[in-house]
Motif scaffolding. Structure first.
Motif, mmCIF file in Angstrom:
data_model
loop_
_atom_site.group_PDB
_atom_site.id
_atom_site.type_symbol
_atom_site.label_atom_id
_atom_site.label_comp_id
_atom_site.label_asym_id
_atom_site.label_seq_id
_atom_site.Cartn_x
_atom_site.Cartn_y
_atom_site.Cartn_z
ATOM 1 N N ALA A 7 0.571 -1.494 0.002
ATOM 2 C CA ALA A 7 0.413 -0.252 0.302
ATOM 3 C C ALA A 7 0.486 1.248 -0.192
ATOM 4 O O ALA A 7 1.169 2.458 -0.479
ATOM 5 N N VAL A 8 1.664 1.219 0.386
ATOM 6 C CA VAL A 8 3.248 2.347 0.504
ATOM 7 C C VAL A 8 3.523 2.833 -0.227
ATOM 8 O O VAL A 8 3.449 3.827 -1.207
ATOM 9 N N ALA A 9 3.831 2.104 -1.753
ATOM 10 C CA ALA A 9 4.646 1.590 -2.944
ATOM 11 C C ALA A 9 3.673 3.128 -2.931
ATOM 12 O O ALA A 9 4.696 4.432 -3.812
ATOM 13 N N PRO A 10 2.695 3.516 -3.592
ATOM 14 C CA PRO A 10 2.293 3.885 -5.038
ATOM 15 C C PRO A 10 1.990 5.269 -4.010
ATOM 16 O O PRO A 10 1.883 6.221 -5.069
ATOM 17 N N VAL A 11 1.660 5.696 -2.182
ATOM 18 C CA VAL A 11 1.503 6.495 -2.378
ATOM 19 C C VAL A 11 2.325 7.633 -2.143
ATOM 20 O O VAL A 11 3.302 8.600 -2.463
ATOM 21 N N ALA A 12 4.033 6.589 -1.780
ATOM 22 C CA ALA A 12 4.958 7.211 -2.085
ATOM 23 C C ALA A 12 5.082 7.200 -3.016
ATOM 24 O O ALA A 12 6.026 8.928 -3.665
#
Length: 199
Positions: free
Chosen positions: A152-157
């Motif tokens: 979940a973190v990667a696309p938000v980053a």
């Protein structure tokens, strides 16, 4: 990918400026009718588009910038949040620890959004700092993104970098997330830390 900000107070408006600077479309919504948000949205930029709560919920990626307990009203709007990413920008300062059942505040919010990919982030900076250009002396203002789901973190980053920020992932909600969460009358250790990352 479509984006929305639910909550258009100081924090919601501050974060909308990041989208406007990069000409990225974002729907903004609150409890008020969309037309009451038009003046503030237009003042920020043409890519900031007022909508209803239902318009905002239709987005793929939703930034939650509401007072802490209002997350429950948002979560009730649909029965499953499968396929959506929720970024929790709320702070629970002043919320008694017993009301959180001993959990990090973000874990309480995550439970309400059944099926969503959930990230705690973009909440540690005051609105005035969040609104400012994140490019600082050749570096990028740091934002923290914490989740129990690494995917979940990667696309938000990636989005945070597009908006000009320097994302850092401090780990799962219980460990890393607690560094950027308010509980009771205490602030996490990283709250209000205005840090800059240089490549």
């Amino acid at each position: 990918m479509s984006y929305s900000i639910i909550g258009f107070g100081a924090v919601g408006q501050a974060f909308a400026r990041a989208f406007a600077r990069k000409n990225i479309d974002v729907t903004v919504a609150s409890r008020r009718p969309p037309e009451t948000l038009t003046r503030q949205a237009q003042a920020i930029g043409p890519t900031v588009v007022p909508g209803t709560l239902q318009d905002a919920i239709a987005s793929d990626t939703i930034f939650l910038a509401v007072p802490f307990w209002e997350h429950r009203e948002v979560a009730k709007q649909i029965t499953t949040w499968q396929g959506k990413t929720i970024i929790d920008m709320t702070n629970a300062f002043g919320v008694p620890l017993e009301d959180l059942d001993g959990q990090p505040s973000s874990a309480v919010v995550a439970e309400a959004f059944t099926g969503a990919r959930f990230v705690k982030g973009l909440n540690h900076l005051p609105a005035a700092v969040l609104a400012a250009d994140p490019s600082v002396n050749g570096g990028s203002r740091i934002v923290f993104l914490s989740s129990d789901d690494e995917n979940a973190v990667a696309p938000v980053a990636v989005l945070a970098e597009q908006l000009g920020f320097g994302p850092i992932a401090p780990g799962p909600l219980k460990e890393g997330g607690s560094l950027v969460q308010a509980r009771g009358n205490t602030w996490g250790q990283l709250i209000f830390k205005d840090l800059v990352r240089f490549k």
